[in-house]
Design an enzyme around this catalytic site. Structure first.
Site, PDB file in Angstrom:
ATOM      1  CD  GLN A 285       1.614   3.282   8.745  1.00  0.00           C
ATOM      2  OE1 GLN A 285       1.637   2.267   8.016  1.00  0.00           O
ATOM      3  NE2 GLN A 285       1.226   3.673   9.796  1.00  0.00           N
TER       4      GLN A 285
ATOM      5  CG  HIS B 134      -0.315   0.371   2.454  1.00  0.00           C
ATOM      6  ND1 HIS B 134       0.074  -0.840   3.195  1.00  0.00           N
ATOM      7  CD2 HIS B 134      -0.109   0.882   3.425  1.00  0.00           C
ATOM      8  CE1 HIS B 134       0.817  -0.917   4.425  1.00  0.00           C
ATOM      9  NE2 HIS B 134       0.402   0.604   4.506  1.00  0.00           N
TER      10      HIS B 134
ATOM     11  CG  HIS C  18       0.348   5.569   4.434  1.00  0.00           C
ATOM     12  ND1 HIS C  18      -0.713   5.908   5.112  1.00  0.00           N
ATOM     13  CD2 HIS C  18       0.484   4.165   4.595  1.00  0.00           C
ATOM     14  CE1 HIS C  18      -1.317   4.681   5.833  1.00  0.00           C
ATOM     15  NE2 HIS C  18      -0.244   3.504   5.628  1.00  0.00           N
TER      16      HIS C  18
ATOM     17  CE1 TYR D 155      -1.362   5.325  11.319  1.00  0.00           C
ATOM     18  CE2 TYR D 155      -1.453   6.166   9.045  1.00  0.00           C
ATOM     19  CZ  TYR D 155      -1.607   5.332   9.817  1.00  0.00           C
ATOM     20  OH  TYR D 155      -2.474   4.325   9.486  1.00  0.00           O
TER      21      TYR D 155
END
Length: 142
Positions: A130, A61, A63, A126
């Site tokens: 990760q 994924h 971000h 945040y």
């Protein structure tokens, strides 16, 4: 409004936290593919007057903390980022073409939130959390 940008008739600061995943959550964004994906996302965002403030490419994924100009909808911005990066990555990597024979690298949806709900520093923290710490100009590949 230190990060605000301006157009001919606007002053704006529109930041969004975007997340999207690979189709079937296959962990294909590693090594050269992940680095090339990072490079492509930077190119695409620059070509459409978007700015990446922070980002992380994990195995399955992506971000991004992204500024999108007000004349561009979030859905159109995501369409550019996912569509052009998918096309280029599938063209350049035989291993991806073999796995994604239907020409779709990314899953159909995405998650988005405005950074106005939370401060930019919280989003950046945040995103940085990760993966393990590695200095790489606030845009990391895991």
């Amino acid at each position: 409004m230190e990060t605000a940008k301006s157009g001919s008739h606007t002053i704006w600061d529109c930041k969004y936290h975007l997340v999207w995943v690979t189709k079937y959550r296959y962990p294909v964004l590693v090594g050269d593919v992940g680095l090339r994906a990072r490079e492509l996302l930077r190119e695409i965002s620059r070509s459409h007057e978007m700015s990446i403030h922070a980002g992380a490419i994990n195995r399955d994924h992506v971000h991004l903390l992204l500024s999108i100009p007000p004349h561009l909808s979030v859905s159109r911005a995501v369409q550019y980022l996912k569509g052009k990066s998918s096309h280029k990555l599938l063209t350049e990597y035989q291993s991806l073409r073999k796995r994604y024979w239907g020409q779709h690298l990314w899953s159909r949806g995405y998650w988005v939130a405005t950074s106005g709900n939370v401060t930019d520093e919280v989003w950046k923290k945040y995103i940085e959390d990760q993966k393990p710490e590695e200095p790489d100009d606030n845009f990391k590949v895991v």
